[in-house]
Design a protein around this motif. Sequence first.
Motif, PDB file in Angstrom:
ATOM      1  N   TRP A   1      -0.844  -8.195   1.312  1.00 59.91           N
ATOM      2  CA  TRP A   1      -1.418  -9.011   0.524  1.00 59.91           C
ATOM      3  C   TRP A   1      -1.762 -10.297   1.358  1.00 59.91           C
ATOM      4  O   TRP A   1      -1.180 -10.412   2.412  1.00 59.91           O
ATOM      5  CB  TRP A   1      -0.282  -9.565  -0.726  1.00 59.91           C
TER       6      TRP A   1
ATOM      7  N   PHE B   1      -3.723  -7.020  -1.861  1.00 63.86           N
ATOM      8  CA  PHE B   1      -5.008  -6.449  -1.378  1.00 63.86           C
ATOM      9  C   PHE B   1      -5.466  -5.175  -2.400  1.00 63.86           C
ATOM     10  O   PHE B   1      -4.560  -4.640  -2.906  1.00 63.86           O
ATOM     11  CB  PHE B   1      -4.953  -5.922  -0.082  1.00 63.86           C
TER      12      PHE B   1
ATOM     13  N   THR C   1      -3.642  -1.405  -2.667  1.00 63.64           N
ATOM     14  CA  THR C   1      -2.229  -1.336  -1.897  1.00 63.64           C
ATOM     15  C   THR C   1      -1.252  -0.444  -2.746  1.00 63.64           C
ATOM     16  O   THR C   1      -0.607   0.346  -2.201  1.00 63.64           O
ATOM     17  CB  THR C   1      -1.746  -2.850  -1.624  1.00 63.64           C
TER      18      THR C   1
ATOM     19  N   SER D   1      -6.940  -6.665   8.111  1.00 63.92           N
ATOM     20  CA  SER D   1      -6.790  -7.855   7.004  1.00 63.92           C
ATOM     21  C   SER D   1      -5.940  -8.995   7.229  1.00 63.92           C
ATOM     22  O   SER D   1      -5.924  -9.833   6.539  1.00 63.92           O
ATOM     23  CB  SER D   1      -6.446  -7.045   5.588  1.00 63.92           C
TER      24      SER D   1
ATOM     25  N   GLU E   1      -8.609  -2.257   5.541  1.00 65.54           N
ATOM     26  CA  GLU E   1      -7.677  -2.621   4.656  1.00 65.54           C
ATOM     27  C   GLU E   1      -6.794  -1.400   4.243  1.00 65.54           C
ATOM     28  O   GLU E   1      -7.409  -0.209   4.442  1.00 65.54           O
ATOM     29  CB  GLU E   1      -8.264  -3.140   3.015  1.00 65.54           C
TER      30      GLU E   1
END
Length: 845
Positions: free
Chosen positions: A571, A577, A580, A817, A839
């Motif tokens: 995150w 994100f 996830t 990220s 990500e």
Amino acid sequence: MDNSTNVDVSTRQEDNSASSATRKRSHLVGASGHTREGSEPVDAGALSRALQGVERETQSRARTPVGSPSRKRQRIYGDRFIPNRDGRDLQASFSLIPDNNSPATPRTKKRTPHGELHFQRNEEANRTFSNLLQSELFNNSVPQPTPPTLSPDPAFPSSSHSTTINDPSRARTPPSGLPSSVLAPASLTPSTPHKNIFTYMSPQHHRNGSAHLTPSRTPQSRHGPNMNPHSDLYSVSPINYDSQRLLLSPKKAPRAVSKVPFKVLDAPDLADDFYLNLVDWGSSNILGVGLGSCVFMWNSATGRVTKLCDLQDDTVTSVSWIQRGSHISIGTNKGLVQIWDAERCRRLRTMTGHSARVGALAWNDHILSSGSRDRLILHHDVRQPEQWLRKLPGHKQEVCGLRWNGEDGQLASGGNDNKLMVWDKLGGTPLYKFSDHTAAVKAIAWSPHQHHLLASGGGTADRRIKFWNTQTGTCTSEIDTGSQVCNLAWSKNSNELVSTHGFSQNQIVVWKYPSMTQVASLTGHTYRVLYLAMSPDGQTVVTGAGDETLRFWKCFNKRQRDGIGGEGVLWSGDQLFEGTVETLEMLRSKGKQTVFVTNNSTKSRADYKKKLESMGIPASVDEIFGSAYSASVYISRILSLPPTHRTVFVLGESGVETELDSEHVPHIGGTDPFYNRPITPQDYTSIASGSTLDPSVGVVLVGLDHNVNYLKLSYALAYLKRGAVFLITNADPTLPSAGSLFPGAGSISAPLIAMMGGGGVGETVTSLGKPSQAMMDAIEGKFKFDRSKACMVGDRLDTDIKFGIEGGLGGTLCVLSGVTKGESDWEGTEVVPTAWVKELGDLRS
């Protein structure tokens, strides 16, 4: 204070009586000393003998106990007036002083809800003065060493910073609960203490039992002088050590809350109905509002307003967003429950089951619960084709309040029957039925900071906010707010509570829990404040009322970010994100074991678990391995320390302290208020001489410390120079948070490393976080995994990826990220990840 006033009045009365007696004696002398006209001359010698006889007779009567009461001789005290308190129990008298709201105290004029900031400062100053005064006046011990021939009286325990001499001649307040046989005789009941708080004198103990008030020297122990640097024997302050710490402890400045909303939106047709719930703020930062037959959405980021739906022949009675995602549920006047996709403005489903309007909705993952005027609560499993999963009868009138506690699996419901019920998971019968409220219960809120803590508020006839422990089924506290309680919401960022009210003040109040002192009282609505919602970041609340306005208030501060592990990988800030949760579920479904390894030392494993769950990531404490835990295990199980040098001086936050406690490692420093202050000239002297240093300290452990200061660094350096082992939780110079970089734990330890000669990690200091292989060994020992089949996922080359490479793992995966942004970051370096993705969610494809 009441005692002081009474004694002072009696003293004046006694003075008046004495003056009257003096005037009478003067009158008598005048009558005898002058010759009246027509009287015979008086023999001077006879008159003198007569007056001496009268004076002797008067003195004799004054010494005779059965004679007429005479003026009590007034005590003389040093530099201030201290009233005599013979025969009084000071502690009991202090405890019996009536509160401001007690009938024994005259009711003062109610304070207007303005100037809270000034009021808070005054209250804090008054509390500090009261605590200081109580500490000074009711301290029964005199700081001095105990002679070896005498042992302290167990009936009168000494304070933590002083010892007492068991001198039977010294007056003490008799402790409550002791039989009369062990109490001092009447002659030794407490009187005004001989301790003068403005000067210091150590009473000398005499073997004959007497306590002379003028000491000739300070008594010495047979075991040598008192070496405690905090002993009051060596204090140059007029107040004792506990009071000094009270005054030096940092005081949190009162928080100012703006009394004016920063935004006001028109909301035509917003119903003035206490039993409806028409406003909710979703996790995607979109506000949903039910107006008449329509639902509108307001995007907080763009300010754009979108019309989601128009029910035509029906009206909206409730609105509720799912915890995470873009789905919104709508309750209608005809008893229907609809689910809409807010992104596509498309209705996904309509569920039946109620025969009257649905005024309350609550989500718990895939379970949607609805409360209606038909007195029923229905559980809907939105994944199943059935209209409803379970029906809960219990309330006798309309259900108007409904809230899930997903963490503890409990549902709270309130109704117009004045009942508050708690249901366990999907059970068909209530776990508890509370009937303490005397009006409708719509306001319900679960605390995000404490398990099983529920707040509820009653309507106009009740006006109270009550707090419940739903594990034991008891009411822990309550407060009368003075007006109808319409809504409650806990702050996500602090242990505070906001409530909205109706009759008769229509105000919004921010409370500090558990003291329930008012932080702010906000006014502006001209009708009852019936609707309340909080923004995803926890800083802003929006309120709605029958005056057809929505008002936005900045009530809470931004949550302090400490770069808790997962920042940049799972995150960023408050935003998880995309993908996830699904990626982690996919890995677990394939039998992959996941371990969350974090260099963050400010949080314990339990704190980290709460953080993961708040972001929608299920986890257990056993799956978490943090640098604070790694350091605690290393100190307790690996590091060989002499028994006399096992204490750890902590330069860090509560996470380190919690993990040290779990391993039963003694520690000082850390969050102790004594070290969270500016350094003083006395500190320089005491640290240099070593008088304030703890001789049992054998380790200095440094982690991320948001309150690092010169005093803490000075103590840490002094211990290191004395040979303490130098450990750090991790060497990260920065940490990512909210899309930027901030100082990390490595920046806290860097000054100390420079002071100790500038050697790097491994030379003068040992790191116990990534990329240290001591941490890898500990993880392998706990989880028993095959390194060749493990992959390290992270966003930092110098810690995460290096940790996996040096640990001999089967692979490393860098996510872009967080700190690392592209291949150019590792070109020309020895630390190159096996693979990379933008990500973590990209692994799904």
